[in-house]
Write a protein that holds these residues in place. Structure first.
Motif, PDB file in Angstrom:
ATOM      1  N   ALA A 103       0.768  -1.246  -0.141  1.00 15.92           N
ATOM      2  CA  ALA A 103       0.216  -0.199  -0.116  1.00 15.92           C
ATOM      3  C   ALA A 103       0.607   1.320  -0.079  1.00 15.92           C
ATOM      4  N   ARG A 104       2.428   1.315  -0.039  1.00 11.56           N
ATOM      5  CA  ARG A 104       3.033   2.509   0.246  1.00 11.56           C
ATOM      6  C   ARG A 104       3.183   2.767  -1.205  1.00 11.56           C
ATOM      7  N   GLU A 105       2.601   1.712  -2.196  1.00 11.40           N
ATOM      8  CA  GLU A 105       3.798   2.685  -2.826  1.00 11.40           C
ATOM      9  C   GLU A 105       2.362   3.458  -4.220  1.00 11.40           C
ATOM     10  N   TYR A 106       1.037   3.262  -2.961  1.00 11.39           N
ATOM     11  CA  TYR A 106      -0.199   4.064  -3.577  1.00 11.39           C
ATOM     12  C   TYR A 106      -0.477   5.320  -2.955  1.00 11.39           C
ATOM     13  N   ASP A 107       0.401   6.672  -2.383  1.00 11.27           N
ATOM     14  CA  ASP A 107      -0.150   7.525  -1.672  1.00 11.27           C
ATOM     15  C   ASP A 107      -0.989   8.062  -1.078  1.00 11.27           C
ATOM     16  N   GLY A 108      -1.373   6.951   0.032  1.00 12.53           N
ATOM     17  CA  GLY A 108      -1.843   6.965   0.902  1.00 12.53           C
ATOM     18  C   GLY A 108      -3.899   6.817   0.113  1.00 12.53           C
ATOM     19  N   LYS A 109      -3.907   6.508  -1.122  1.00 17.01           N
ATOM     20  CA  LYS A 109      -5.371   5.713  -2.025  1.00 17.01           C
ATOM     21  C   LYS A 109      -5.878   4.769  -0.973  1.00 17.01           C
ATOM     22  N   VAL A 110      -4.611   3.972  -0.441  1.00 12.62           N
ATOM     23  CA  VAL A 110      -5.009   2.445   0.049  1.00 12.62           C
ATOM     24  C   VAL A 110      -4.363   2.603   1.725  1.00 12.62           C
ATOM     25  N   GLN A 111      -5.566   2.551   2.423  1.00  9.52           N
ATOM     26  CA  GLN A 111      -5.668   1.971   3.598  1.00  9.52           C
ATOM     27  C   GLN A 111      -6.112   0.103   3.525  1.00  9.52           C
ATOM     28  N   VAL A 112      -4.482   0.042   4.609  1.00 10.06           N
ATOM     29  CA  VAL A 112      -4.999  -1.185   4.520  1.00 10.06           C
ATOM     30  C   VAL A 112      -5.397  -1.554   5.855  1.00 10.06           C
TER      31      VAL A 112
END
Length: 285
Positions: A103-112
């Protein structure tokens, strides 16, 4: 702001139901006799439990990072602004940490979300996430609320046989042999990220009754605090009559409560075996 809710089939939600709920579902793989199957596709839970009875060689697995990222990319390309991903507890699988790294690759767009749940209480988290998204909460806010409520849930599971707990190293061979001889049925608790022994009861029927009594106490505690609850019932039954008997017992004790029934998923079934029965309760957000 459009927020997508994603979970995995450990929640008891499979693709068809996910479409109805508006939830994206990642199917968990299982390897049986060297062949890979995906939960919810071409292999019913009844057949899976029957294969457990037949001692087929099987093991659970995890989705590939590529499959997870492909789904996230598809969702974002479809017009969603952000994603809340609710996998099974980090205490029961390493895949949650893997997803957090991805998720770190998505600039906050993905929250796990790691709110330490599985099975019916993981489903409850998905239901809460859907409700919060409808109210306009952002993915980051939904993650925070779900993790704050992580320990406001409990699962109890009873097993029909000690064979699978012995295979997993949770019961010694001597303990399993003695338990089978004396018809002892262990009652297990999942509270947070740990799976522990809760009680030992003689006989399946008595174990089911004990489980329901204990869960009723927990439900009453939630109600006394003024909390609404979600209730889920689950089992790994081969025969429909066993499933129905367990549902009828639960309905009698929890009269007036709304709850759903889920088959215990492949990853849980591998550890508890066929004929297991369980219930989960969570505080409703």
């Amino acid at each position: 702001m459009r927020t997508a809710i994603v979970t995995d089939s450990n929640s008891g939600i499979f693709e068809e139901e996910g479409r109805k709920l508006g939830v994206y579902v990642i199917s968990m793989p299982v390897i049986i006799e060297g062949e890979t199957y995906f939960e919810g596709y071409g292999l019913s839970h009844e057949v899976f439990y029957q294969w457990l009875l037949e001692h087929k060689e099987l093991s659970t697995s995890q989705p590939s990072p590529g499959d997870i990222m492909e789904m996230w990319e598809h969702i974002l390309f479809a017009g969603y602004d952000e994603i809340v991903y609710i996998p099974m507890s980090s205490g029961l699988s390493s895949f949650c940490q893997t997803a957090q790294l991805l998720a770190r690759e998505y600039d906050g767009k993905v929250q796990v979300v790691d709110n330490h749940r599985i099975s019916v209480t993981q489903r409850h988290s998905v239901q809460d996430a859907l409700s919060l998204a409808e109210q306009g909460y952002s993915a980051k806010e939904i993650k925070r609320k779900l993790e704050q409520a992580a320990y406001e849930s409990i699962i109890l599971v009873g097993v029909e046989t000690l064979e699978y707990l012995k295979k997993g190293g949770r019961v010694t061979p001597a303990g399993a042999a003695m338990g089978e001889l004396l018809n002892i049925k262990p009652l297990l608790i999942i509270e947070g990220e740990r799976l522990d022994a809760y009680a030992k009861v003689r006989g399946t029927k008595n174990c089911k009754k004990r489980l329901l009594r204990e869960m009723k106490k927990r439900a009453d505690e939630f109600h006394e605090r003024g909390d609404e609850i979600r209730v889920g019932v689950a089992g790994s039954f081969v025969e429909q009559k066993d499933h129905q008997e367990w549902m009828d017992m639960a309905k009698e004790i929890f009269e007036g409560e709304e709850f759903n029934y889920d088959p215990l998923t492949f990853s849980i079934g591998c550890h508890v075996g066929p004929g297991a029965f369980g219930m989960g309760i969570s505080k409703k957000l």
